[in-house]
Design a protein around this motif. Structure first.
Motif, short mmCIF file in Angstrom:
data_model
loop_
_atom_site.label_atom_id
_atom_site.label_comp_id
_atom_site.label_asym_id
_atom_site.label_seq_id
_atom_site.Cartn_x
_atom_site.Cartn_y
_atom_site.Cartn_z
N LEU A 94 -18.94 15.57 6.77
CA LEU A 94 -18.76 13.95 7.37
C LEU A 94 -20.52 13.30 7.18
O LEU A 94 -19.95 11.97 7.16
CB LEU A 94 -19.30 14.80 8.75
CG LEU A 94 -17.91 15.55 9.99
CD1 LEU A 94 -18.41 15.56 11.00
CD2 LEU A 94 -16.54 13.93 9.56
N ILE A 95 -20.89 13.67 6.57
CA ILE A 95 -22.67 12.52 6.42
C ILE A 95 -21.99 11.67 5.67
O ILE A 95 -21.92 10.90 5.38
CB ILE A 95 -23.68 14.04 5.90
CG1 ILE A 95 -24.42 13.75 6.98
CG2 ILE A 95 -24.56 12.99 5.15
CD1 ILE A 95 -25.73 14.60 7.38
N LEU A 130 -19.31 11.14 4.83
CA LEU A 130 -18.55 9.41 5.04
C LEU A 130 -18.88 8.77 5.65
O LEU A 130 -19.28 7.35 6.31
CB LEU A 130 -17.60 10.22 6.07
CG LEU A 130 -16.59 10.76 5.32
CD1 LEU A 130 -15.17 11.64 6.57
CD2 LEU A 130 -15.33 10.24 4.42
N ILE A 131 -20.22 8.62 6.46
CA ILE A 131 -21.35 7.67 6.40
C ILE A 131 -22.07 6.14 5.74
O ILE A 131 -21.55 7.36 4.39
CB ILE A 131 -22.47 8.44 7.14
CG1 ILE A 131 -21.79 9.07 8.64
CG2 ILE A 131 -23.19 7.39 8.03
CD1 ILE A 131 -22.73 9.73 9.38
N PRO A 132 -22.00 5.15 6.33
CA PRO A 132 -22.42 4.40 4.98
C PRO A 132 -24.00 4.74 4.81
O PRO A 132 -24.79 5.83 5.45
CB PRO A 132 -21.99 3.87 5.41
CG PRO A 132 -21.18 2.94 6.31
CD PRO A 132 -20.83 4.97 6.46
N TYR A 133 -24.08 4.65 3.26
CA TYR A 133 -25.82 5.36 3.38
C TYR A 133 -25.43 6.67 2.72
O TYR A 133 -26.73 7.36 2.63
CB TYR A 133 -26.51 4.91 3.52
CG TYR A 133 -26.91 3.22 3.44
CD1 TYR A 133 -27.22 2.50 2.39
CD2 TYR A 133 -26.35 2.79 5.06
CE1 TYR A 133 -27.06 1.23 2.50
CE2 TYR A 133 -26.73 0.88 4.88
CZ TYR A 133 -26.91 0.56 3.78
OH TYR A 133 -27.57 -0.65 3.91
N GLY A 134 -24.52 7.72 3.50
CA GLY A 134 -24.92 8.94 3.12
C GLY A 134 -24.27 9.50 1.94
O GLY A 134 -23.69 8.59 1.33
N THR A 186 -22.22 13.34 0.15
CA THR A 186 -21.15 14.03 -0.15
C THR A 186 -22.31 15.14 -0.78
O THR A 186 -21.76 15.60 -1.49
CB THR A 186 -19.75 14.20 -0.52
OG1 THR A 186 -19.39 12.79 0.02
CG2 THR A 186 -19.39 15.23 0.36
N HIS A 189 -13.86 10.75 -2.38
CA HIS A 189 -14.41 9.55 -2.41
C HIS A 189 -14.08 8.58 -3.72
O HIS A 189 -14.56 7.97 -3.18
CB HIS A 189 -15.34 10.27 -2.32
CG HIS A 189 -16.14 10.64 -1.28
ND1 HIS A 189 -17.43 10.16 -0.36
CD2 HIS A 189 -16.28 12.07 -0.52
CE1 HIS A 189 -17.53 10.36 0.82
NE2 HIS A 189 -17.11 11.79 0.69
N TYR A 238 -9.96 7.19 3.85
CA TYR A 238 -10.83 7.46 4.91
C TYR A 238 -10.18 8.58 5.75
O TYR A 238 -11.55 9.38 6.59
CB TYR A 238 -11.62 6.15 4.57
CG TYR A 238 -13.35 6.23 5.77
CD1 TYR A 238 -14.06 6.34 5.08
CD2 TYR A 238 -12.61 6.83 7.20
CE1 TYR A 238 -15.49 6.33 5.56
CE2 TYR A 238 -15.03 6.87 7.80
CZ TYR A 238 -15.49 6.76 6.87
OH TYR A 238 -16.79 7.34 7.63
N LEU A 267 -11.60 12.12 6.69
CA LEU A 267 -12.14 12.75 7.95
C LEU A 267 -11.51 14.64 8.74
O LEU A 267 -11.91 14.59 8.80
CB LEU A 267 -11.69 11.75 9.02
CG LEU A 267 -13.17 11.41 10.33
CD1 LEU A 267 -14.19 11.10 10.37
CD2 LEU A 267 -12.51 9.83 10.85
#
Lengths: 347, 175
Positions: free
Chosen positions: A191-192, A194-198, A200, A275, A306, A310
């Motif tokens: 999940l991180i 999928l977050i912007p600035y994160g 995988t 990704h 996206y 998820l």
């Protein structure tokens, strides 16, 4: 399963197509490079850290410098997916992660982007876990849990009964903490990402390999404990006639290693593929330089993928946990030697 | 095609990174230890406790249901027994009443027969007595007649005729 297969194929095909295009694009774009240069100069020069192709001769340095104005999509994608010692915060610049000079056992343990993500996931997991644990401690058995504790409890109960109990059977309690931790760790890492600035971390084969090694060690330890050394060695012969041992024993030994290998590759490939697809879809708009394509293709499809990601984030966390439990169950089972059939059914 | 392959390999999707392995292993292991002690432990024990609670509640409900069913069965049995008892009582009462009635009628009939028989006996006796009286009277009358005959003319023929007549008369009246 079919969707996953298709996305894997796409993950392989799309970069190929993109890099083909980018060659053409890079050449033709050079004419208008000066116009773009001011825009792209603001962005951090990513590819520099990735590695300028080593085969490039110094004489061509000017050419590559010019080409930097139009970054190769393939390189950009790989830059985003791969591990780095630099943490980019795109429009604002980048953070150089600390290098650790000490090299225990001769390995470089400098902090990288994915190490940061692993730590972040650990921190989130600790915060969530300790909060929920504390709220459960203060709960009497007559009360029902509320809010986050309730949600986490549902997941834990699912893993405990439907994953651990049904796959491992007798004595499953010992493995529940590992399975729960690995599930939440993978889930949060996914999940991180999928977050912007994160980023995988589970899209890095080293991380998935480590997790699979945990499963491997636990599986082997459980097998030794459940069957003893004699039983373990007997298990390697698969109960066949002694004349077949020369074939069966190597196969069984390889089988012990293919299980964690499959876990490693499955998680890594799934996370990476998703990704790459998202990046590729976005890059289609940049390559074709069309707002229409961006609105009609890139954005909707990227959003679709996206959302799929998820779902895959939960699915892969579940699959990893499920297969870990299955392998432990197979290793601890005293009789029945159908692990190849079962494993085959899950691939 | 070639370029993408080179990028994939050079980019190092599959590059080993011991540092990352090291940090992942350590972090994961520590997190697992901490959480299994402070988070999963209490939660799982709570779940087990709740499971046991639910199981015991289910067991209790089952036993209560069994008990209720047993009581219901017993009640039904009792009711059935009471019903049959009542039936039996009514039937017996009816039979007894019938018996009493027949007995009474029989007794009454016997009584009346007896009475009739007694009445007949009495009538017979009265008749006999009347006949006796009549006979005495006839004898007296015969004696008186004889007296009369003797007083008037005592010839033998006449006497004989008178006696014969008398005897005939007697026989006729006797019959």
């Amino acid at each position: 399963m079919r969707v996953k297969a298709i996305s894997r194929i796409l993950a392989l095909v799309v970069p190929v197509l993109l890099s083909l295009n980018s060659h053409v694009f890079a050449v033709t774009a050079q004419a208008e490079a000066p116009v773009k240069e001011s825009a792209t100069a603001a962005a951090p020069a990513g590819p520099a850290t990735v590695a300028a192709p080593e085969g490039v001769a110094p004489a061509e340095a000017t050419a590559t410098h010019e080409a930097e104005g139009a970054e190769k999509p393939g390189e950009v994608i790989m830059h985003h997916i791969l591990d780095n010692k630099v943490y980019p915060i795109e429009p604002f610049g980048e953070i150089h992660l600390p290098e650790i000079a000490a090299k225990p056992f001769g390995i470089d343990i400098s902090v990288t982007k994915h190490v940061v993500m692993v730590w972040l996931a650990c921190a989130v997991l600790l915060v969530v876990g300790l909060t929920v644990g504390a709220s459960f401690k203060s709960l009497s058995s007559k009360e029902s849990p509320k809010g986050m504790a309730n949600a986490i409890e549902a997941l834990i109960d699912f893993i405990r009964t439907d994953v651990a109990k049904s796959n491992i059977g007798h004595g499953y309690e010992k493995f529940v903490p590992f399975l729960v931790t690995v599930f939440f760790f993978i889930l949060i890492c996914n999940l991180i990402g999928l977050i912007p600035y994160g980023a995988t971390a589970t899209g890095n084969i080293n991380v998935t390999l480590t997790l699979a090694l945990f499963t491997f060690v636990i599986t082997q330890a459980a097998a030794f404990k459940a069957q003893g050394v004699k039983g373990y060695l007997q298990h390697l012969t698969a109960g066949t006639h002694w004349s077949l041992w020369i074939i069966m024993v190597p196969i069984e030994i390889i089988g012990q290693f293919t299980k964690p290998f499959a876990l490693t590759i499955r998680l890594f490939a799934n996370m990476t593929a998703g990704h790459i697809i998202i990046y590729s879809l976005i890059f289609i708009a940049f390559i074709l330089k069309s707002y229409v394509v961006a609105m009609a293709v890139s954005v909707p499809f990227a959003i679709f993928i996206y959302l799929l990601e998820l779902f895959v984030a939960f699915l892969q966390a579940f699959v990893f946990t499920m297969l870990s439990a299955l392998f432990i169950g197979l290793a601890t089972a005293h009789e029945g030697h159908d692990d190849h059939a079962v494993e085959g059914a899950h691939h | 095609m070639l370029t993408s392959g080179i990028i994939l390999l050079e980019g190092g999707l599959l590059n080993p990174n011991p540092g990352l392995i090291f940090w992942t292993a350590i972090s994961f292991f520590i997190v697992m230890l901490i959480l299994s002690k402070f988070a999963w432990g209490p939660i799982v024990s709570m779940l087990e406790e709740r499971e046991k609670g639910i199981q015991s509640a289910i067991d209790r409900a089952h036993s209560a249901k069994d008990e209720a069913e047993a009581i219901l069965k017993k009640n039904k049995e009792l009711l059935a027994r009471a019903d049959s008892e009542a039936d039996r009582l009514i039937r017996e009462g009816r039979e007894y009443a019938d018996k009493v009635r027949t007995e009474l009628t029989e007794k009454a009939q016997q009584e009346s027969q007896k009475m009739i028989a007694a009445a007949k006996d009495e009538i017979e006796q009265e008749k006999r007595r009347a006949l006796d009286v009549l006979r005495n009277e006839v004898a007296d009358m015969a004696v008186k007649g004889a007296e009369k005959i003797i007083r008037t003319a005592l010839d033998a023929e006449k006497q004989k005729a008178v006696v014969d007549e008398m005897i005939r008369e007697l026989a006729a009246s006797r019959n």
